[in-house]
Motif scaffolding. Sequence first.
Motif, PDB file in Angstrom:
ATOM      1  N   LEU A   7       0.916  -1.264   0.202  1.00 16.58           N
ATOM      2  CA  LEU A   7       0.187  -0.167   0.122  1.00 16.58           C
ATOM      3  C   LEU A   7       0.824   1.146  -0.111  1.00 16.58           C
ATOM      4  N   LEU A   8       1.844   1.116   0.768  1.00 15.44           N
ATOM      5  CA  LEU A   8       2.860   2.458   0.885  1.00 15.44           C
ATOM      6  C   LEU A   8       3.587   2.626  -0.208  1.00 15.44           C
ATOM      7  N   LEU A   9       3.948   1.503  -0.786  1.00 11.67           N
ATOM      8  CA  LEU A   9       4.674   1.625  -2.148  1.00 11.67           C
ATOM      9  C   LEU A   9       3.891   2.288  -3.129  1.00 11.67           C
ATOM     10  N   ILE A  10       2.733   1.957  -3.306  1.00 13.24           N
ATOM     11  CA  ILE A  10       1.757   2.453  -4.444  1.00 13.24           C
ATOM     12  C   ILE A  10       2.022   4.129  -4.355  1.00 13.24           C
ATOM     13  N   PHE A  11       1.790   4.424  -3.141  1.00  7.26           N
ATOM     14  CA  PHE A  11       1.757   6.059  -3.217  1.00  7.26           C
ATOM     15  C   PHE A  11       3.181   6.567  -3.537  1.00  7.26           C
ATOM     16  N   LEU A  12       4.181   5.961  -2.843  1.00  5.97           N
ATOM     17  CA  LEU A  12       5.642   6.369  -2.841  1.00  5.97           C
ATOM     18  C   LEU A  12       5.887   6.004  -4.369  1.00  5.97           C
ATOM     19  N   VAL A  13       5.617   5.091  -5.067  1.00  4.36           N
ATOM     20  CA  VAL A  13       6.146   4.830  -6.503  1.00  4.36           C
ATOM     21  C   VAL A  13       5.374   5.746  -7.385  1.00  4.36           C
ATOM     22  N   VAL A  14       4.023   6.032  -7.132  1.00  2.96           N
ATOM     23  CA  VAL A  14       3.207   6.703  -8.115  1.00  2.96           C
ATOM     24  C   VAL A  14       3.651   8.275  -7.877  1.00  2.96           C
ATOM     25  N   PHE A  15       3.919   8.650  -6.712  1.00  5.10           N
ATOM     26  CA  PHE A  15       4.425  10.152  -6.743  1.00  5.10           C
ATOM     27  C   PHE A  15       5.912  10.259  -7.253  1.00  5.10           C
ATOM     28  N   HIS A  16       6.863   9.203  -6.933  1.00  6.67           N
ATOM     29  CA  HIS A  16       8.031   9.333  -7.574  1.00  6.67           C
ATOM     30  C   HIS A  16       7.886   9.406  -9.233  1.00  6.67           C
ATOM     31  N   LEU A  17       7.207   8.517  -9.741  1.00  8.35           N
ATOM     32  CA  LEU A  17       6.849   8.508 -11.175  1.00  8.35           C
ATOM     33  C   LEU A  17       6.417   9.885 -11.750  1.00  8.35           C
ATOM     34  N   LEU A  18       5.378  10.592 -10.987  1.00 10.86           N
ATOM     35  CA  LEU A  18       4.687  11.761 -11.588  1.00 10.86           C
ATOM     36  C   LEU A  18       5.900  12.959 -11.392  1.00 10.86           C
ATOM     37  N   TYR A  19       6.564  12.732 -10.118  1.00  7.95           N
ATOM     38  CA  TYR A  19       7.459  14.000  -9.904  1.00  7.95           C
ATOM     39  C   TYR A  19       8.672  13.855 -11.013  1.00  7.95           C
ATOM     40  N   MET A  20       9.465  12.799 -10.802  1.00 12.80           N
ATOM     41  CA  MET A  20      10.437  12.661 -11.875  1.00 12.80           C
ATOM     42  C   MET A  20      10.218  12.476 -12.959  1.00 12.80           C
ATOM     43  N   HIS A  21       9.180  11.843 -13.665  1.00 14.24           N
ATOM     44  CA  HIS A  21       9.201  11.808 -15.141  1.00 14.24           C
ATOM     45  C   HIS A  21       8.314  12.718 -15.675  1.00 14.24           C
ATOM     46  N   ILE A  22       7.346  13.326 -14.947  1.00 12.16           N
ATOM     47  CA  ILE A  22       6.467  14.469 -15.511  1.00 12.16           C
ATOM     48  C   ILE A  22       6.754  15.819 -15.155  1.00 12.16           C
ATOM     49  N   VAL A  23       7.078  15.888 -13.847  1.00 17.25           N
ATOM     50  CA  VAL A  23       7.400  17.485 -13.345  1.00 17.25           C
ATOM     51  C   VAL A  23       8.647  17.900 -13.784  1.00 17.25           C
ATOM     52  N   ILE A  24       9.793  17.124 -13.346  1.00 18.92           N
ATOM     53  CA  ILE A  24      11.192  17.097 -13.658  1.00 18.92           C
ATOM     54  C   ILE A  24      11.440  16.944 -15.432  1.00 18.92           C
ATOM     55  N   ARG A  25      10.737  15.745 -15.510  1.00 19.87           N
ATOM     56  CA  ARG A  25      10.991  15.284 -17.017  1.00 19.87           C
ATOM     57  C   ARG A  25      12.396  14.626 -17.149  1.00 19.87           C
ATOM     58  N   VAL A  26      12.195  13.334 -17.769  1.00 21.10           N
ATOM     59  CA  VAL A  26      13.405  12.346 -17.827  1.00 21.10           C
ATOM     60  C   VAL A  26      14.329  13.089 -18.510  1.00 21.10           C
ATOM     61  N   GLU A  27      14.472  13.865 -19.662  1.00 25.99           N
ATOM     62  CA  GLU A  27      15.246  14.347 -20.523  1.00 25.99           C
ATOM     63  C   GLU A  27      16.147  15.533 -19.493  1.00 25.99           C
ATOM     64  N   ILE A  62      16.883  15.010 -16.351  1.00 28.05           N
ATOM     65  CA  ILE A  62      17.423  14.548 -15.237  1.00 28.05           C
ATOM     66  C   ILE A  62      18.963  14.469 -15.404  1.00 28.05           C
ATOM     67  N   THR A  63      19.903  14.955 -14.603  1.00 26.66           N
ATOM     68  CA  THR A  63      21.397  14.500 -14.750  1.00 26.66           C
ATOM     69  C   THR A  63      21.541  14.525 -13.129  1.00 26.66           C
ATOM     70  N   PHE A  64      23.044  13.874 -13.073  1.00 28.09           N
ATOM     71  CA  PHE A  64      23.554  13.427 -11.798  1.00 28.09           C
ATOM     72  C   PHE A  64      23.239  14.866 -11.003  1.00 28.09           C
ATOM     73  N   ARG A  65      23.584  16.127 -11.537  1.00 33.25           N
ATOM     74  CA  ARG A  65      23.553  17.209 -10.707  1.00 33.25           C
ATOM     75  C   ARG A  65      21.975  17.374 -10.180  1.00 33.25           C
ATOM     76  N   THR A  66      21.007  16.948 -11.005  1.00 35.87           N
ATOM     77  CA  THR A  66      19.546  17.244 -10.576  1.00 35.87           C
ATOM     78  C   THR A  66      19.532  16.315  -9.251  1.00 35.87           C
ATOM     79  N   ILE A  67      19.896  15.294  -9.164  1.00 37.41           N
ATOM     80  CA  ILE A  67      19.847  14.224  -8.228  1.00 37.41           C
ATOM     81  C   ILE A  67      20.543  14.705  -7.060  1.00 37.41           C
ATOM     82  N   VAL A  68      21.745  15.145  -6.989  1.00 39.30           N
ATOM     83  CA  VAL A  68      22.537  15.413  -5.956  1.00 39.30           C
ATOM     84  C   VAL A  68      21.900  16.859  -5.353  1.00 39.30           C
TER      85      VAL A  68
END
Length: 129
Positions: free
Chosen positions: A27-47, A49-55
Amino acid sequence: MTTRSLTPVKSGNFETFSWFFMRVSALLLIFLVVFHLLYMHIVIRVENITFRTIVDRWSGPLGWFWSLYDITMLFLALLHGANGARWVIDDYIRPPAWNTTLKVVLYLFVFIMLIIGIQTILRFQAGVM
Ligand code: HEM
């Protein structure tokens, strides 16, 4: 066929706890993973994301939040996956020597991944980079 989804098949406190842990972590993973996916892939956008973005995310003003978020997701996904794999090994690998060997390899793998993951996340806290 397994009856595990309906009721814990093995008895004992640990197996009951492990059955509940699978439901709660799922149950917790559903929320954590969906938010992770939306934030990283749609808000920040995959293209973007660099090492610097994460750091920067781990060492910025909200670094404590992202570090906690990522460590929680790492722990839950690894322990959920490992416990599920333990069930699969117990269901299908009957010879005791193979059963134990595979589980030792599994636990070692999970332990090493946890150490690598945690030390990677904590390495980039504010002031370290
Ligand atoms: C949103 C993410 C996830 C959800 C909602 C979820 C859900 C579940 C649930 C409810 C069970 C229990 C099934 C049962 O009792 O029969 C389960 C079992 C399992 N999960 Fe997950 N899971 C997730 C992520 C993962 C991840 C990331 C992994 C691997 C790293 C994983 C590997 C497993 C394995 C191996 C089992 C045992 C399957 C079996 O007994 O046949 N799951 N999952």
